[in-house]
Design a protein around this motif. Sequence first.
Motif, mmCIF file in Angstrom:
data_model
loop_
_atom_site.group_PDB
_atom_site.id
_atom_site.type_symbol
_atom_site.label_atom_id
_atom_site.label_comp_id
_atom_site.label_asym_id
_atom_site.label_seq_id
_atom_site.Cartn_x
_atom_site.Cartn_y
_atom_site.Cartn_z
ATOM 1 N N UNK A 149 9.827 3.108 -14.237
ATOM 2 C CA UNK A 149 8.482 2.769 -13.794
ATOM 3 C C UNK A 149 8.407 1.271 -13.533
ATOM 4 N N UNK A 150 7.792 0.893 -12.416
ATOM 5 C CA UNK A 150 7.650 -0.512 -12.047
ATOM 6 C C UNK A 150 6.173 -0.859 -11.909
ATOM 7 N N UNK A 151 5.710 -1.845 -12.652
ATOM 8 C CA UNK A 151 4.315 -2.258 -12.616
ATOM 9 C C UNK A 151 4.221 -3.739 -12.267
ATOM 10 N N UNK A 152 3.705 -4.056 -11.086
ATOM 11 C CA UNK A 152 3.504 -5.452 -10.698
ATOM 12 C C UNK A 152 2.329 -6.014 -11.475
ATOM 13 N N UNK A 153 2.537 -7.139 -12.140
ATOM 14 C CA UNK A 153 1.484 -7.698 -12.987
ATOM 15 C C UNK A 153 1.008 -9.061 -12.491
ATOM 16 N N UNK A 154 1.720 -9.674 -11.555
ATOM 17 C CA UNK A 154 1.266 -10.924 -10.949
ATOM 18 C C UNK A 154 2.028 -11.119 -9.651
ATOM 19 N N UNK A 155 1.366 -11.743 -8.670
ATOM 20 C CA UNK A 155 2.030 -11.997 -7.400
ATOM 21 C C UNK A 155 1.297 -13.114 -6.669
ATOM 22 N N UNK A 206 0.825 -1.204 0.000
ATOM 23 C CA UNK A 206 0.000 0.000 0.000
ATOM 24 C C UNK A 206 0.860 1.254 0.000
ATOM 25 N N UNK A 207 1.890 1.275 0.831
ATOM 26 C CA UNK A 207 2.767 2.441 0.892
ATOM 27 C C UNK A 207 3.533 2.608 -0.416
ATOM 28 N N UNK A 208 4.042 1.507 -0.969
ATOM 29 C CA UNK A 208 4.766 1.588 -2.241
ATOM 30 C C UNK A 208 3.869 2.148 -3.336
ATOM 31 N N UNK A 209 2.622 1.687 -3.404
ATOM 32 C CA UNK A 209 1.702 2.181 -4.428
ATOM 33 C C UNK A 209 1.451 3.676 -4.286
ATOM 34 N N UNK A 210 1.286 4.138 -3.049
ATOM 35 C CA UNK A 210 1.054 5.566 -2.834
ATOM 36 C C UNK A 210 2.295 6.378 -3.195
ATOM 37 N N UNK A 211 3.463 5.928 -2.744
ATOM 38 C CA UNK A 211 4.696 6.663 -3.031
ATOM 39 C C UNK A 211 4.982 6.711 -4.525
ATOM 40 N N UNK A 212 4.710 5.622 -5.230
ATOM 41 C CA UNK A 212 4.949 5.603 -6.674
ATOM 42 C C UNK A 212 4.051 6.573 -7.425
ATOM 43 N N UNK A 213 2.929 6.963 -6.822
ATOM 44 C CA UNK A 213 2.025 7.910 -7.475
ATOM 45 C C UNK A 213 2.386 9.368 -7.177
ATOM 46 N N UNK A 233 14.471 -3.830 -6.835
ATOM 47 C CA UNK A 233 13.848 -2.683 -7.497
ATOM 48 C C UNK A 233 12.505 -2.404 -6.854
ATOM 49 N N UNK A 234 11.705 -3.455 -6.686
ATOM 50 C CA UNK A 234 10.342 -3.246 -6.188
ATOM 51 C C UNK A 234 10.316 -2.567 -4.824
ATOM 52 N N UNK A 235 11.186 -2.985 -3.897
ATOM 53 C CA UNK A 235 11.127 -2.482 -2.532
ATOM 54 C C UNK A 235 11.902 -1.181 -2.318
ATOM 55 N N UNK A 236 12.491 -0.635 -3.378
ATOM 56 C CA UNK A 236 13.276 0.598 -3.238
ATOM 57 C C UNK A 236 12.526 1.744 -2.564
ATOM 58 N N UNK A 237 11.238 1.973 -2.868
ATOM 59 C CA UNK A 237 10.565 3.143 -2.287
ATOM 60 C C UNK A 237 10.489 3.148 -0.765
ATOM 61 N N UNK A 238 10.661 1.990 -0.111
ATOM 62 C CA UNK A 238 10.485 1.948 1.343
ATOM 63 C C UNK A 238 11.792 1.688 2.094
ATOM 64 N N UNK A 239 12.931 1.635 1.391
ATOM 65 C CA UNK A 239 14.205 1.390 2.055
ATOM 66 C C UNK A 239 14.763 2.667 2.664
ATOM 67 N N UNK A 240 15.441 2.539 3.793
ATOM 68 C CA UNK A 240 16.177 3.689 4.299
ATOM 69 C C UNK A 240 17.510 3.779 3.567
ATOM 70 N N UNK A 241 18.348 4.741 3.917
ATOM 71 C CA UNK A 241 19.574 4.972 3.157
ATOM 72 C C UNK A 241 20.579 3.839 3.283
ATOM 73 N N UNK A 275 0.109 4.634 -17.334
ATOM 74 C CA UNK A 275 1.036 5.632 -17.842
ATOM 75 C C UNK A 275 1.699 6.372 -16.697
ATOM 76 N N UNK A 276 3.014 6.528 -16.780
ATOM 77 C CA UNK A 276 3.765 7.259 -15.772
ATOM 78 C C UNK A 276 3.930 8.713 -16.201
ATOM 79 N N UNK A 277 4.314 9.570 -15.272
ATOM 80 C CA UNK A 277 4.532 10.974 -15.572
ATOM 81 C C UNK A 277 5.914 11.403 -15.119
ATOM 82 N N UNK A 278 6.769 11.793 -16.060
ATOM 83 C CA UNK A 278 8.077 12.374 -15.762
ATOM 84 C C UNK A 278 8.847 11.562 -14.729
ATOM 85 N N UNK A 279 9.201 10.330 -15.100
ATOM 86 C CA UNK A 279 9.940 9.465 -14.187
ATOM 87 C C UNK A 279 11.194 8.947 -14.879
#
Length: 317
Positions: free
Chosen positions: A276-282, A37-44, A112-120, A269-273
């Motif tokens: 872009x990472x799109x999960x299509x199956x899990x 949920x957090x990754x989806x929000x951050x990616x937007x 790649x997928x978990x990058x948005x929630x990693x610390x430094x 569609x992404x905007x100015x990135x």
Amino acid sequence: KDELKTIPDEGIAKTGKADVFLENGYLAFKNMNAVDSVINVLNSMNRQGKDAWEQQMGLKSARAEFDILFDEYEKLTTKEEFLKFKVKYADKLKFNEKDETDCSIGFPFKTIYFLPVLNSHGIYKVGNSLIKFTKEDQIIILDGDLSKLNNLEAYVGNENVFIVPKLKSGNTDIEYDNFEWDNPNVAARPNYWFTTPNGNDRRYRNSLRRENYWYNLGIPSSGWKVYVYQTGQKKGTFGWRDYKTVLGLQNISIKVDNFPTYQYAGGLTSNEVYSSTTVIAQDFVSGSTWMFNYNPGVIFSAQTKSRGYDVWVDINH
């Protein structure tokens, strides 16, 4: 998602402490649903929105550190400046060592997928388990004991400590660039990239990838995500370099082994990135460890495009 509430005026994701909170400088999540949920929000969000959310949480993120380095990277004008930049940040970034004309940079973590929630430092926590990504490994501390992570040599063989050097998340497990080759060499295979017909000054790439995850909610648990990773480059004075672009994906169809076929006719569609990472199956199996190294067979098709290459292109695997 119940885990998230958005303030329209600020565009900042608000989360309750039971779902995600800061612990010892990293984000700690209630479960994998909260992570997604957090990754989806951050990616937007745009960069300013991400900065604001991270400031609210008190997080010093890998993403923010990378953006600062990317600001410096974008000011480079010669190959000599790039080579000095490469030496300066050899420990902080990934570079393409296989193709000297490719002057792109990347995160120094085996994900790649978990990058948005990693610390430094490449760390996050989900359930009871502490997870750290390095350039080569994924380190999992099932009981979440930070002292074990900080002193791995003393805990070699401990039942709660797993170092997974064979993990190829975001790299080679199933990586099909434009879905034709496994681990293609850029210089030897020019079709690795889609190039624009008007001067070939822009190009973009699609990779089909899989990442495994494993965490503990009292029972060791594992899962996997198959996703499309898109990135674009522009040809500059000293070679090909990453740049902000718009990427598109539509008419998706995917079947993973014996799991049901998933189809999505709409456009993503992404905007100015930069990418872009799109999960299509899990899928996720509670109490399972065998799926952690599960390499699924995939049948996939879609249409893709990038700004500067404004026709939809069929991709298949």
